[in-house]
Design an enzyme around this catalytic site. Structure first.
Site, PDB file in Angstrom:
ATOM      1  NE  ARG A  29      -3.983  -2.157   2.233  1.00  0.00           N
ATOM      2  CZ  ARG A  29      -4.918  -2.474   1.431  1.00  0.00           C
ATOM      3  NH1 ARG A  29      -5.298  -1.555   0.285  1.00  0.00           N
ATOM      4  NH2 ARG A  29      -5.419  -3.462   1.449  1.00  0.00           N
ATOM      5  CG  ASP A  30       1.633   5.507  -2.295  1.00  0.00           C
ATOM      6  OD1 ASP A  30       2.298   5.519  -3.583  1.00  0.00           O
ATOM      7  OD2 ASP A  30       1.761   6.292  -1.657  1.00  0.00           O
ATOM      8  CG  HIS A 100       6.775   2.364  -8.785  1.00  0.00           C
ATOM      9  ND1 HIS A 100       7.954   3.311  -9.115  1.00  0.00           N
ATOM     10  CD2 HIS A 100       5.898   3.384  -8.566  1.00  0.00           C
ATOM     11  CE1 HIS A 100       7.705   4.519  -8.839  1.00  0.00           C
ATOM     12  NE2 HIS A 100       6.360   4.622  -8.667  1.00  0.00           N
TER      13      HIS A 100
HETATM   14  P1  5GP Z   1       6.289   7.860  -8.016  1.00  0.00           P
HETATM   15  O1  5GP Z   1       5.769   9.332  -7.414  1.00  0.00           O
HETATM   16  O2  5GP Z   1       7.748   7.415  -8.114  1.00  0.00           O
HETATM   17  O3  5GP Z   1       5.247   7.259  -9.289  1.00  0.00           O
HETATM   18  O4  5GP Z   1       5.578   6.956  -6.880  1.00  0.00           O
HETATM   19  C1  5GP Z   1       6.237   6.778  -5.738  1.00  0.00           C
HETATM   20  C2  5GP Z   1       5.203   6.451  -4.632  1.00  0.00           C
HETATM   21  O5  5GP Z   1       6.032   5.856  -3.635  1.00  0.00           O
HETATM   22  C3  5GP Z   1       4.527   7.636  -4.170  1.00  0.00           C
HETATM   23  O6  5GP Z   1       3.143   7.470  -4.547  1.00  0.00           O
HETATM   24  C4  5GP Z   1       4.630   7.648  -2.651  1.00  0.00           C
HETATM   25  O7  5GP Z   1       3.542   7.841  -1.866  1.00  0.00           O
HETATM   26  C5  5GP Z   1       5.026   6.361  -2.348  1.00  0.00           C
HETATM   27  N1  5GP Z   1       6.197   6.234  -1.292  1.00  0.00           N
HETATM   28  C6  5GP Z   1       7.308   6.850  -1.088  1.00  0.00           C
HETATM   29  N2  5GP Z   1       8.001   6.424  -0.012  1.00  0.00           N
HETATM   30  C7  5GP Z   1       7.009   5.339   0.589  1.00  0.00           C
HETATM   31  C8  5GP Z   1       7.146   4.640   1.648  1.00  0.00           C
HETATM   32  O8  5GP Z   1       8.271   4.810   2.241  1.00  0.00           O
HETATM   33  N3  5GP Z   1       6.182   3.619   1.800  1.00  0.00           N
HETATM   34  C9  5GP Z   1       5.030   3.583   1.083  1.00  0.00           C
HETATM   35  N4  5GP Z   1       4.487   2.541   1.478  1.00  0.00           N
HETATM   36  N5  5GP Z   1       5.196   4.233   0.142  1.00  0.00           N
HETATM   37  C10 5GP Z   1       6.071   5.122  -0.407  1.00  0.00           C
END
Ligand code: 5GP
Length: 115
Positions: A29-30, A100
């Site tokens: 989960r995000d 991802h």
């Molecule tokens: P991006 O912005 O690279 O497409 O997505 C990265 C995602 O990772 C973001 O939606 C962010 O909220 C999530 N994220 C960042 N750090 C963490 C973390 O420590 N734990 C979790 N579960 N999600 C994270």
């Protein structure tokens, strides 16, 4: 992926709610959900961005999409619908540099926006 947050989650060095794992990928989960359901699907193979995935390893991306669809079916929201998103680099809003796929669901989503 050896120094990303996702690597630490995979190796249980920082906590996360992992909802799925197999030999190829894992999902959790995000931490900052953008929809009632917001799960990240991450391959165990090490690619920083979608740009870095070679054609002969396209299965890595296919597995993410299929895993997300299976999760949606198992959780009962596949028929209502969901969105999958992959952000790439700065203009795409990518913040974690391990490929991802975001799965967003649980409410009608604005067109390419949040609920
Ligand atoms: P991006 O912005 O690279 O497409 O997505 C990265 C995602 O990772 C973001 O939606 C962010 O909220 C999530 N994220 C960042 N750090 C963490 C973390 O420590 N734990 C979790 N579960 N999600 C994270």
């Amino acid at each position: 992926m050896s120094d990303t947050i996702f690597h630490k989650i995979l190796h249980r060095q920082i906590p996360a709610e992992i909802v799925y794992e197999d030999e190829h990928l894992f999902a959790f989960r995000d931490i900052a959900p953008q929809a009632p359901v917001h799960v990240l699907f991450v391959p165990k193979r090490d690619y920083a961005t979608l740009n870095d995935v070679p054609e002969d390893d396209a299965v890595v991306i296919g597995r993410l999409a299929i895993a997300a669809a299976r999760y949606a079916k198992a959780q009962g929201f596949a028929e209502d619908g969901y969105r999958v998103v992959m952000n790439c680099n700065g203009h795409g809003g990518q913040t974690v540099f391990q490929v991802h796929l975001h799965l967003l669901a649980g409410a009608p989503l604005g067109r390419f926006g949040t609920p």
